[in-house]
Design an enzyme around this catalytic site. Structure first.
Site, PDB file in Angstrom:
ATOM      1  N   LYS A   1      -3.002   8.513   3.466  1.00 19.44           N
ATOM      2  CA  LYS A   1      -4.221   8.295   4.262  1.00 19.44           C
ATOM      3  C   LYS A   1      -4.000   8.741   5.710  1.00 19.44           C
ATOM      4  O   LYS A   1      -4.932   9.258   6.346  1.00 19.44           O
ATOM      5  CB  LYS A   1      -4.647   6.826   4.211  1.00 19.44           C
ATOM      6  CG  LYS A   1      -5.135   6.366   2.832  1.00 19.44           C
ATOM      7  CD  LYS A   1      -6.298   7.189   2.314  1.00 19.44           C
ATOM      8  CE  LYS A   1      -6.956   6.576   1.100  1.00 19.44           C
ATOM      9  NZ  LYS A   1      -7.907   7.510   0.456  1.00 19.44           N
TER      10      LYS A   1
ATOM     11  N   TYR B   1       0.850  -1.193   0.000  1.00 21.46           N
ATOM     12  CA  TYR B   1       0.000   0.000   0.000  1.00 21.46           C
ATOM     13  C   TYR B   1       0.892   1.253   0.000  1.00 21.46           C
ATOM     14  O   TYR B   1       0.523   2.313  -0.488  1.00 21.46           O
ATOM     15  CB  TYR B   1      -0.958  -0.031   1.203  1.00 21.46           C
ATOM     16  CG  TYR B   1      -2.225   0.760   0.972  1.00 21.46           C
ATOM     17  CD1 TYR B   1      -3.249   0.262   0.183  1.00 21.46           C
ATOM     18  CD2 TYR B   1      -2.387   2.020   1.534  1.00 21.46           C
ATOM     19  CE1 TYR B   1      -4.408   0.992  -0.035  1.00 21.46           C
ATOM     20  CE2 TYR B   1      -3.539   2.752   1.323  1.00 21.46           C
ATOM     21  CZ  TYR B   1      -4.542   2.237   0.536  1.00 21.46           C
ATOM     22  OH  TYR B   1      -5.688   2.965   0.327  1.00 21.46           O
TER      23      TYR B   1
END
Ligand code: NAP
Length: 259
Positions: free
Chosen positions: A166, A159
């Site tokens: 995020k 990720y």
């Protein structure tokens, strides 16, 4: 069940790419609750498909907005103000990181890729909140919702830099909530479990994320985009009237597990 909850309310939804988009599931939930919708989309490539989807929920307000460009944000919110006056809710369902960042090592993240990922996926929420603030103030307050993922808190292989984006997004939500609260504007994030969308296709090991949820989450099944739609409706409606600055997990409870 939710009919009439958002009667007379206007919601802006940013981030519909196609019918699989999480933003589209949210738009449908808000529409079913009676909201009038406006949409922004990134570029000409998407205009026709977003217009077709918007028409299916009775909306003709479909405006281009590239969130990496301040001029584009100003123009979009200027038009929104002219066309619909104020807004009661804003959904930010936008993220981007260069494809190579999901393939390589996190340690090798370039400065340019870091900048792009955080610009489009995190800073854009701050810029859109600032632009939306006067449109919500005109309505006596409102609610903003963005989409995040739990890789912000724990390492999820591949990720990579999007996880950092995020984390910055979730932190921004807390600061926006704190500053905009006195104007009765609430700001929250939804941390969604894996959903098969266009953006998700770019994440290596996505299938594995889904099977881990099935095996290890308390509810032992994957979520659907509609589940996120319902959570967004709660946060945008009077049901969530005293909820702000928070991250709401819609992930079958996976975040609660240690292993
Ligand atoms: P999606 O349908 O591909 O939506 C992503 C949207 O971001 C697209 O409409 C995309 O437009 C838009 N976007 C990218 N760069 C932009 C820019 N510069 N200006 C304006 N719009 C831009 O995928 P999704 O999965 O629904 O993603 C929505 C949000 O949910 C993202 O924040 C994502 O990180 C988050 N999320 C997704 C999952 C999941 O499993 N799918 C889980 C947790 C959180 P283009 O198509 O034109 O690039």
């Amino acid at each position: 069940m939710t009919q009439g909850l958002l009667e007379g309310k206007v919601a802006l939804v940013a981030g519909v790419a196609n019918k699989r988009s999480i933003a589209w599931a949210i738009a449908r939930a808000l529409h079913d609750a009676g909201a009038t919708l406006a949409f922004t989309y990134q570029g000409e490539r998407l205009e026709d498909s977003v217009r077709t989807l918007a028409a299916s929920v009775g909306s003709e307000t479909v405006i281009p907005c590239d969130v990496s460009d301040d001029g584009s944000i100003d123009a979009a919110f200027g038009r929104l103000g002219e066309e619909i006056g104020g807004i009661d809710a804003m959904v930010h369902s936008i993220a981007f990181a260069p494809a190579e960042t999901f393939e390589g090592r996190f340690t090798d993240t370039s400065r340019a890729a870091f900048h792009t990922a955080l610009d489009v996926s995190s800073y854009s929420m701050i810029a859109m909140a600032r632009a939306a603030e006067p449109l919500m103030a005109a309505r006596g307050g409102g609610a903003m919702v963005t989409l995040t993922y739990m890789a912000s808190e724990r390492a999820f292989p591949k990720y990579n830099v999007m996880a950092v984006a995020k984390a910055a997004l979730e932190c921004s939500v807390r600061y926006l909530a704190y500053e905009l609260g006195p104007a009765k504007i609430r700001v929250n994030a939804i941390s969604a479990g894996p959903v098969r969308t266009l953006a998700a296709k770019g994440i290596p090991g996505f299938d594995q994320m889904e099977s881990v949820i099935e095996q290890r989450s308390p509810l032992q099944r994957n979520i659907e985009a509609a589940d996120v739609g319902n959570a967004a409706l709660y946060l945008c409606s009077p049901l969530g009237s005293m909820v702000t600055g928070t991250t709401l997990y819609v992930d079958s409870g996976y975040h609660a597990m240690g292993m």
